[in-house]
Design an enzyme around this catalytic site. Sequence first.
Site, PDB file in Angstrom:
ATOM      1  N   SER A  15      28.297  30.775  44.016  1.00 11.55           N
ATOM      2  CA  SER A  15      29.430  31.016  45.043  1.00 11.55           C
ATOM      3  C   SER A  15      28.963  32.002  46.221  1.00 11.55           C
ATOM      4  CB  SER A  15      30.701  31.418  44.165  1.00 11.55           C
ATOM      5  OG  SER A  15      30.802  30.705  43.183  1.00 11.55           O
ATOM      6  N   CYS A  43      30.012  28.675  38.326  1.00 14.73           N
ATOM      7  CA  CYS A  43      31.358  29.005  38.373  1.00 14.73           C
ATOM      8  C   CYS A  43      31.839  28.183  38.429  1.00 14.73           C
ATOM      9  CB  CYS A  43      31.935  30.190  39.358  1.00 14.73           C
ATOM     10  SG  CYS A  43      33.642  29.914  38.778  1.00 14.73           S
ATOM     11  N   CYS A  48      33.755  28.923  35.482  1.00 17.68           N
ATOM     12  CA  CYS A  48      35.383  29.543  34.620  1.00 17.68           C
ATOM     13  C   CYS A  48      36.126  28.213  35.839  1.00 17.68           C
ATOM     14  CB  CYS A  48      34.790  30.783  36.025  1.00 17.68           C
ATOM     15  SG  CYS A  48      34.120  31.192  37.632  1.00 17.68           S
ATOM     16  N   LYS A  51      36.247  25.221  32.807  1.00 17.83           N
ATOM     17  CA  LYS A  51      36.666  26.064  31.589  1.00 17.83           C
ATOM     18  C   LYS A  51      38.032  26.402  31.888  1.00 17.83           C
ATOM     19  CE  LYS A  51      35.602  30.075  31.178  1.00 17.83           C
ATOM     20  NZ  LYS A  51      34.692  31.704  31.033  1.00 17.83           N
ATOM     21  N   TYR A 178      32.899  36.869  25.866  1.00 19.33           N
ATOM     22  CA  TYR A 178      33.964  36.213  26.641  1.00 19.33           C
ATOM     23  C   TYR A 178      34.116  34.562  26.834  1.00 19.33           C
ATOM     24  CZ  TYR A 178      31.072  35.254  30.958  1.00 19.33           C
ATOM     25  OH  TYR A 178      30.463  34.717  31.525  1.00 19.33           O
ATOM     26  N   GLU A 182      37.345  32.413  24.668  1.00 19.50           N
ATOM     27  CA  GLU A 182      37.569  31.944  25.190  1.00 19.50           C
ATOM     28  C   GLU A 182      37.533  30.373  24.450  1.00 19.50           C
ATOM     29  OE1 GLU A 182      37.742  34.042  30.009  1.00 19.50           O
ATOM     30  OE2 GLU A 182      35.985  31.958  29.329  1.00 19.50           O
ATOM     31  N   HIS A 437      63.395  43.411  36.982  1.00 25.05           N
ATOM     32  CA  HIS A 437      63.401  43.483  35.487  1.00 25.05           C
ATOM     33  C   HIS A 437      64.424  41.284  35.440  1.00 25.05           C
ATOM     34  CE1 HIS A 437      65.263  44.035  30.928  1.00 25.05           C
ATOM     35  NE2 HIS A 437      66.437  43.409  32.200  1.00 25.05           N
ATOM     36  N   GLU A 442      57.213  44.496  34.071  1.00 27.12           N
ATOM     37  CA  GLU A 442      58.079  46.331  34.769  1.00 27.12           C
ATOM     38  C   GLU A 442      57.920  47.006  33.263  1.00 27.12           C
ATOM     39  OE1 GLU A 442      61.799  46.148  33.322  1.00 27.12           O
ATOM     40  OE2 GLU A 442      62.137  44.214  31.972  1.00 27.12           O
TER      41      GLU A 442
END
Length: 452
Positions: A15, A43, A48, A51, A178, A182, A437, A442
């Site tokens: 990348s 990636c 990423c 995955k 991670y 994951e 909402h 929120e």
Amino acid sequence: MSTYDYDLITIGAGSGGVSASRYAASMDARVAICEAGRVGGTCVLRGCVPKKIFMYSAQFADAFADAGGYGWQLPQAPVFELSRLTAAKNVEIDRLELEYRRALAASGAKLLSGRAEVLDPHTVQINGEKLTAQRLLIATGGSPNRPDIPGIELAVTSTEMLELTAPPRRLLILGSGYIGVEFAGIYHSFGSAVKLAYRGELPLRGFDGDLRKRLAKAMEDRGIELHRGFHPVRLERVGDEYICHGNDGLQLHADLVLNAMGRSPNTANLGLEQAGVALDPQTSAVKVDAYSRSSVPSIFAVGDVTDRLNLTPVAIAEGRAFVDTEFGGVPRSVNHATVASAVFSQPPLGHIGLSEEQAVQDGHRIQVFEADFRPMRNVLPGRNERSYMKLVVDADSNKVLGLHMIGTDAPEIVQGLAVAVTMGASKRDFDATVAVHPTMAEEFVLMRKPRA
């Protein structure tokens, strides 16, 4: 006229390298990019993107389980076939690689297939041919560590986990970064009995402590077995199973073992040290300044090979900043202090800025605002999993130093709020924002009382 063959030669078509090469070519620079394997880097090919495809598939397990609470009746029990998912994933990765190749060609950058080696500050050798450039860019990324543990070669890495055609009955994951958490969530949803073994007390070292505690609890509640304080000393295969021995005598048995104990920069056998490029003595990463320049003025490096902040968008940003500085006449560096990131665990988490622990360590007098609740979407299915949100605020300036969340859609929510934190938003700015909402997000603008 330049005496060099190219204005820029990039080594590594991931990348960061592709982005920098295309951008430089758009400024009429003569660019060549060298790649020994497929185009796209970690990636796109083995990180990423595939995955995330696996993560999307794994989420259907929760959706099927929760459907009854919302009135849906499934005519039969869902059946999962990993072979079909892996085949579909491979088709998509092939498509993406082709797009990367097309984009490079359209930019005017020349793709050279083969393994490149740096001979001197301006010379690269590839396929026996010597090429020169005014500047060299190293963007070779990283690869899984192979710790000095007898038998560790028996374990697979994240690359092989994305090529399986059937889930293992018992999966042991070594490491709780991670990658480890994951894949633990993904393969648990695929039907594997998962054990996650790691040296520390909590997973995800370096993240905010409250998120780490809640992730550990959520993983255990889902049925993932955590082995804290586990120091692997030997891995062996006995018959059809693997046995991992800990330094305390504990033996963990599995049908497949994933080595998820970190990644290292790809700098070996590139000729960098012979060319005068300084490498970090502990990590072998290329040492660079704020503008990605190495100890050799004509050689630069971006992305995971520098081991600064190993995220794909960061590599892309570093590559573009390098081009602006060197070819665009606009010196620019990347601010690594305020970068949002996410972990696609189950549940996922996201954050930007300082953790509570980091803020205190940096000398800030802080206030902590938090919300801990059971999301509305979990009520009807009877799912007890909770979501947690946290703001770390400087008590003197009212500036938001860190924003953290674990729960459904955390990565998407944090990405939006990262704009505010990057701009230097204060807690008063959050308080002045009218909530949408009913949403989970929120809660970030409804926190009023700091934690005692």
